[in-house]
Write a protein that holds these residues in place. Structure first.
Motif, PDB file in Angstrom:
ATOM      1  N   GLU A 213       0.830  -1.207   0.000  1.00 39.15           N
ATOM      2  CA  GLU A 213       0.000   0.000   0.000  1.00 39.15           C
ATOM      3  C   GLU A 213       0.864   1.257   0.000  1.00 39.15           C
ATOM      4  OE1 GLU A 213      -3.304   0.476  -0.343  1.00 39.15           O
ATOM      5  OE2 GLU A 213      -3.340  -1.670  -0.805  1.00 39.15           O
ATOM      6  N   LEU A 217       0.783   4.270  -2.775  1.00 35.55           N
ATOM      7  CA  LEU A 217       0.617   5.682  -2.431  1.00 35.55           C
ATOM      8  C   LEU A 217       1.747   6.535  -2.998  1.00 35.55           C
ATOM      9  CD1 LEU A 217      -0.543   5.139   1.238  1.00 35.55           C
ATOM     10  CD2 LEU A 217      -1.868   6.358  -0.490  1.00 35.55           C
ATOM     11  N   GLN A 221      -0.466   6.344  -7.673  1.00 34.95           N
ATOM     12  CA  GLN A 221      -1.729   7.081  -7.581  1.00 34.95           C
ATOM     13  C   GLN A 221      -1.600   8.557  -7.927  1.00 34.95           C
ATOM     14  OE1 GLN A 221      -3.352   6.171  -3.697  1.00 34.95           O
ATOM     15  NE2 GLN A 221      -3.698   4.019  -4.224  1.00 34.95           N
ATOM     16  N   LYS A 223      -0.020  10.955  -6.580  1.00 32.78           N
ATOM     17  CA  LYS A 223      -0.064  11.893  -5.460  1.00 32.78           C
ATOM     18  C   LYS A 223       1.245  12.670  -5.355  1.00 32.78           C
ATOM     19  CE  LYS A 223      -3.087   8.916  -2.642  1.00 32.78           C
ATOM     20  NZ  LYS A 223      -4.260   9.812  -2.607  1.00 32.78           N
ATOM     21  N   GLU A 227       1.019  14.372  -0.049  1.00 41.33           N
ATOM     22  CA  GLU A 227      -0.234  13.621  -0.044  1.00 41.33           C
ATOM     23  C   GLU A 227       0.013  12.143   0.237  1.00 41.33           C
ATOM     24  OE1 GLU A 227      -2.730  16.328  -3.300  1.00 41.33           O
ATOM     25  OE2 GLU A 227      -1.561  14.574  -3.947  1.00 41.33           O
ATOM     26  N   ALA A 228       1.046  11.604  -0.396  1.00 33.41           N
ATOM     27  CA  ALA A 228       1.376  10.197  -0.169  1.00 33.41           C
ATOM     28  C   ALA A 228       1.747   9.954   1.290  1.00 33.41           C
ATOM     29  CB  ALA A 228       2.516   9.776  -1.089  1.00 33.41           C
ATOM     30  N   GLN A 230       0.701  11.525   3.915  1.00 31.36           N
ATOM     31  CA  GLN A 230      -0.502  11.536   4.744  1.00 31.36           C
ATOM     32  C   GLN A 230      -1.198  10.174   4.705  1.00 31.36           C
ATOM     33  OE1 GLN A 230      -2.874  14.828   3.377  1.00 31.36           O
ATOM     34  NE2 GLN A 230      -1.350  16.359   3.987  1.00 31.36           N
ATOM     35  N   GLY A 231      -1.284   9.591   3.524  1.00 33.29           N
ATOM     36  CA  GLY A 231      -1.872   8.271   3.409  1.00 33.29           C
ATOM     37  C   GLY A 231      -1.043   7.203   4.090  1.00 33.29           C
ATOM     38  N   ALA A 234      -1.592   7.125   7.836  1.00 31.52           N
ATOM     39  CA  ALA A 234      -2.865   6.512   8.230  1.00 31.52           C
ATOM     40  C   ALA A 234      -2.778   4.993   8.293  1.00 31.52           C
ATOM     41  CB  ALA A 234      -3.960   6.929   7.257  1.00 31.52           C
ATOM     42  N   LEU A 235      -1.843   4.396   7.560  1.00 33.47           N
ATOM     43  CA  LEU A 235      -1.719   2.937   7.548  1.00 33.47           C
ATOM     44  C   LEU A 235      -1.318   2.377   8.909  1.00 33.47           C
ATOM     45  CD1 LEU A 235       0.098   2.359   4.138  1.00 33.47           C
ATOM     46  CD2 LEU A 235      -2.284   1.855   4.688  1.00 33.47           C
ATOM     47  N   GLU A 238      -4.610   1.716  10.480  1.00 36.72           N
ATOM     48  CA  GLU A 238      -5.404   0.749   9.733  1.00 36.72           C
ATOM     49  C   GLU A 238      -4.803  -0.651   9.769  1.00 36.72           C
ATOM     50  OE1 GLU A 238      -5.606   2.378   5.840  1.00 36.72           O
ATOM     51  OE2 GLU A 238      -6.508   4.266   6.504  1.00 36.72           O
TER      52      GLU A 238
END
Length: 262
Positions: A213, A217, A221, A223, A227-228, A230-231, A234-235, A238
């Protein structure tokens, strides 16, 4: 002393454990310290303020601790420090550090370093690294644990190769390589995640899924890097089993001053 070949030249001030083996025509200087069980092959030259740990295998014709190939070097008391259980093959050259950096070139433990590898001044290598024949690291390069660097790879000054990354044959490394990625080519291209390496090191399915993932990112994608990131952050919530891997990637990206391979 029966482990020291009679043709070897060892300065009386050098500190060698009694179990160190030294082959024919090797030369060891006065500021060298070598730990128990290390083997020094024929015609090796070990000089400078060089400290070598236990159970290393140093093959014939290696040159360790020579002065940096840096015109600013003026004879300062800098160092080369090598850890334990490293294999250093024929014709490798590891240089001392410089006062423009921390003053020490460092190699960790359990590294497999093949013939003709050059490790320049102030490089910092972790442990469990594999470097194939002819790899050349310019000054101040950092290589993380478990990285694999293919033959004839050249690495630019101050570039970092992240932990568990893999660089393919003859790659031209002029940007930081994030952990866990596979790269090759000139110009350098990120090909994907080092899945084979991660599986060999018993990464769980969840950890590998999280790293995949991360790759999406960063590279799939469209980004921006921010931005990448930030994603990626979040992992950690998750996919908690991969929280340490996510943190490692985030820390690497946070200090990528020269940019990453993208």
């Amino acid at each position: 002393m029966t482990l020291i070949h009679p043709t070897a030249i060892i300065d009386p001030a050098a500190q060698l454990d009694p179990t160190v083996s030294v082959g024919p025509y090797a030369v060891i200087g006065p500021h060298v310290r070598i730990g128990a069980g290390t083997t020094v092959g024929a015609h090796c030259v070990i000089e400078g303020r060089t400290t070598i740990g236990r159970d290393n295998q140093i093959f014939q014709f290696a040159s360790l601790g020579a002065v940096p190939q840096d015109k600013k070097y003026a004879g300062e008391a800098t160092e080369l420090v090598i850890g334990d259980r490293n294999t250093i093959r024929e014709f490798c050259t590891f240089n001392l550090g410089t006062v423009q950096d921390a003053g020490v070139t460092r190699v960790g433990d359990d590294n497999w370093i093949m013939a003709y590898v050059h490790i320049a001044h102030d490089c910092q290598l972790g442990s469990q690294i594999t470097m194939a024949n002819g790899v050349t690291l310019a000054g101040h390069v950092q290589v993380g644990d478990w990285a694999t660097v293919g033959g004839l790879v050249g690495v630019l000054q101050r570039v970092r190769i992240g932990a568990h990354a893999m660089v393919g044959f003859a790659g031209h490394v002029n940007k930081d390589i994030p952990p866990f990625m596979v790269v090759d080519g000139n110009p350098l291209v990120v090909r994907g995640v080092n899945l084979v390496g991660l599986r060999r090191r018993d990464f769980s399915a969840e950890r590998i899924a999280a790293i995949r993932e991360v790759h999406k990112l960063l590279y799939r994608q469209g980004k921006t890097l921010e931005e990448a990131r930030q994603g990626i952050a979040a992992l950690a919530t998750e996919m908690p089993a991969a929280a340490a891997d996510v943190a490692q990637m985030d820390a690497f990206l946070d200090s990528a001053a020269s940019g990453i391979a993208r």
